[in-house]
Design an enzyme around this catalytic site. Sequence first.
Site, PDB file in Angstrom:
ATOM      1  CG  HIS A   1      -0.310   0.348   2.572  1.00 23.69           C
ATOM      2  ND1 HIS A   1       0.535  -0.569   3.172  1.00 23.69           N
ATOM      3  CD2 HIS A   1      -0.279   1.325   3.005  1.00 23.69           C
ATOM      4  CE1 HIS A   1       1.003  -0.273   4.326  1.00 23.69           C
ATOM      5  NE2 HIS A   1       0.676   1.309   4.223  1.00 23.69           N
TER       6      HIS A   1
HETATM    7  C1  UD1 Z   1      -2.249   5.160   6.155  1.00 25.68           C
HETATM    8  C2  UD1 Z   1      -0.944   5.742   7.037  1.00 25.68           C
HETATM    9  C3  UD1 Z   1      -0.095   4.715   6.963  1.00 25.68           C
HETATM   10  C4  UD1 Z   1      -0.387   3.258   7.169  1.00 25.68           C
HETATM   11  C5  UD1 Z   1      -1.978   2.749   6.308  1.00 25.68           C
HETATM   12  C6  UD1 Z   1      -2.491   1.516   6.735  1.00 25.68           C
HETATM   13  C7  UD1 Z   1      -0.421   7.937   6.992  1.00 25.68           C
HETATM   14  C8  UD1 Z   1       0.291   9.090   6.655  1.00 25.68           C
HETATM   15  N1  UD1 Z   1      -0.593   6.770   6.300  1.00 25.68           N
HETATM   16  O1  UD1 Z   1      -2.093   5.242   4.858  1.00 25.68           O
HETATM   17  O2  UD1 Z   1       1.335   4.870   7.531  1.00 25.68           O
HETATM   18  O3  UD1 Z   1       0.605   2.112   7.165  1.00 25.68           O
HETATM   19  O4  UD1 Z   1      -2.776   4.142   6.619  1.00 25.68           O
HETATM   20  O5  UD1 Z   1      -3.600   1.365   5.895  1.00 25.68           O
HETATM   21  O6  UD1 Z   1      -1.468   8.401   7.913  1.00 25.68           O
HETATM   22  N2  UD1 Z   1      -9.157   5.030   1.881  1.00 25.68           N
HETATM   23  C9  UD1 Z   1     -10.611   4.410   1.895  1.00 25.68           C
HETATM   24  N3  UD1 Z   1     -11.275   3.801   2.933  1.00 25.68           N
HETATM   25  C10 UD1 Z   1     -10.831   4.083   3.861  1.00 25.68           C
HETATM   26  C11 UD1 Z   1      -9.368   4.929   4.141  1.00 25.68           C
HETATM   27  C12 UD1 Z   1      -8.751   5.252   3.047  1.00 25.68           C
HETATM   28  O7  UD1 Z   1     -10.890   3.832   0.438  1.00 25.68           O
HETATM   29  O8  UD1 Z   1     -11.302   3.621   5.030  1.00 25.68           O
HETATM   30  C13 UD1 Z   1      -8.741   5.379   0.551  1.00 25.68           C
HETATM   31  C14 UD1 Z   1      -8.385   6.938   0.604  1.00 25.68           C
HETATM   32  O9  UD1 Z   1      -9.438   7.524  -0.057  1.00 25.68           O
HETATM   33  C15 UD1 Z   1      -7.430   7.300   0.132  1.00 25.68           C
HETATM   34  C16 UD1 Z   1      -6.439   5.801   0.329  1.00 25.68           C
HETATM   35  O10 UD1 Z   1      -7.257   5.039   0.613  1.00 25.68           O
HETATM   36  O11 UD1 Z   1      -7.341   7.362  -1.552  1.00 25.68           O
HETATM   37  C17 UD1 Z   1      -5.126   5.967   1.080  1.00 25.68           C
HETATM   38  O12 UD1 Z   1      -5.831   6.336   2.466  1.00 25.68           O
HETATM   39  P1  UD1 Z   1      -4.949   7.439   3.494  1.00 25.68           P
HETATM   40  O13 UD1 Z   1      -5.734   7.425   4.853  1.00 25.68           O
HETATM   41  O14 UD1 Z   1      -4.661   8.507   2.730  1.00 25.68           O
HETATM   42  O15 UD1 Z   1      -3.597   6.525   3.615  1.00 25.68           O
HETATM   43  P2  UD1 Z   1      -3.104   5.025   3.871  1.00 25.68           P
HETATM   44  O16 UD1 Z   1      -2.452   4.901   2.078  1.00 25.68           O
HETATM   45  O17 UD1 Z   1      -4.227   4.280   3.930  1.00 25.68           O
END
Ligand code: UD1
Length: 381
Positions: free
Chosen positions: A220
């Site tokens: 991820h």
């Molecule tokens: C975040 C953490 C990372 C951790 C990871 C575990 C930070 C900087 N990063 O990264 O350290 O390893 O979580 O998962 O805080 N999304 C969904 N549904 C959700 C949450 C997110 O669809 O419930 C999508 C968001 O819209 C986004 C992507 O997933 O496009 C990434 O989500 P984001 O929370 O920005 O960071 P992670 O990559 O999950």
Amino acid sequence: MKIISVVGARPNFMKIAPFIRSIEEYNKSANDKITHILVHTGQHYDDRMSKLFFEELNIPEADINLGIGSGSHSEQVGYTMIEFEKVMLLEKPDWVVVVGDVNATLACSVAAKKLNIKCCHIEAGLRSGDMTMPEEINRLVTDRLCDLLLTPDKLSGQNLKAEGVSDKKIGFVGNIMIDTLDANYNKAAKLTFSQIIENNALHPNHIQIESEKYAVMTLHRPSNVDNKDILEPMLNFLIDEVGAEMPLIWPIHPRTAKQLEVFGLWEKVKNAKSLVLLHPLGYFEMLRLNMNAKIMLTDSGGLQEECTVLGTPCLTMRWNTERPVTLKEHGGVSVLVGNNINRLKEEFIVAMKLNRFPVRPELWDGQTADRCLKAILGYKE
Ligand code: UD1
């Protein structure tokens, strides 16, 4: 004493669960009870990324959800600070406790210190040295500000000292995630592979999974999944070479799922006969798969640690790690392979010949949460 604990994203939940349990235990016999408030920033909001973990790990529903959701880093951090400040002004806590290295960790420690509220960081002192990693910025800022820095291993304490942190701020408590692993091992062990696959299938696949004859992968990190020139060759390796040896179970993170669509790689992944594509898994399910996997391929920090304790050979798809204690050179089971295909191939061949080799670094003993609470209660300025 009033404590506000903060969670935001999936890897926080298994760290806060044992801490809350320790507070509950303490309150059973203490005269001076702790008032505890759980704040969820709402960074992860999907049921599979959040609610499921609360249910499985028996975390009480958050008292306050800031509803921050997705966004750029500055948006997430900025909105979290604004909303969290309101909570602190209302609740006036003695302590704010943050865990891990996600945006919530940074935002809430900055907001707390701006109001001169004492802040404790659980999982302090980890350093990858990689400033392109958002989590490294979160770790550095959080540790610079917090009053009490509770470290998972000795190397983290050394990092803090090298940065000039005074000894009295640092407490070596061990790895709190392992409290959760130990507490849930037996429950997870009862799950069957077929249940896990049936309940989470993202795309139908009728592969039968046998113990020790499957690989698990999670991916991820933006550095792996946000660039097609990196992601596509990795997929080819996984499908053509790992898949030729054994089924590869892949619970897909929402970020990765989005990028596969954007890069037009979804069809290729769906059509790969050896890939078992799943939705993000619950804690028990992932733990169950990890217990008997032949090999783990991952860019997650938490899984590197769980592999260490379970003994699963682990190829860490990163060039650096903030968790060196998990690496072979420090007695662990993990090797850094980055996203270089030749290196992946070489280390995959080596790892396939390895047997399980469980390792417990010092104080990864399932009792870390109690030590965290003791450190907070015993804190002297
Ligand atoms: C975040 C953490 C990372 C951790 C990871 C575990 C930070 C900087 N990063 O990264 O350290 O390893 O979580 O998962 O805080 N999304 C969904 N549904 C959700 C949450 C997110 O669809 O419930 C999508 C968001 O819209 C986004 C992507 O997933 O496009 C990434 O989500 P984001 O929370 O920005 O960071 P992670 O990559 O999950």
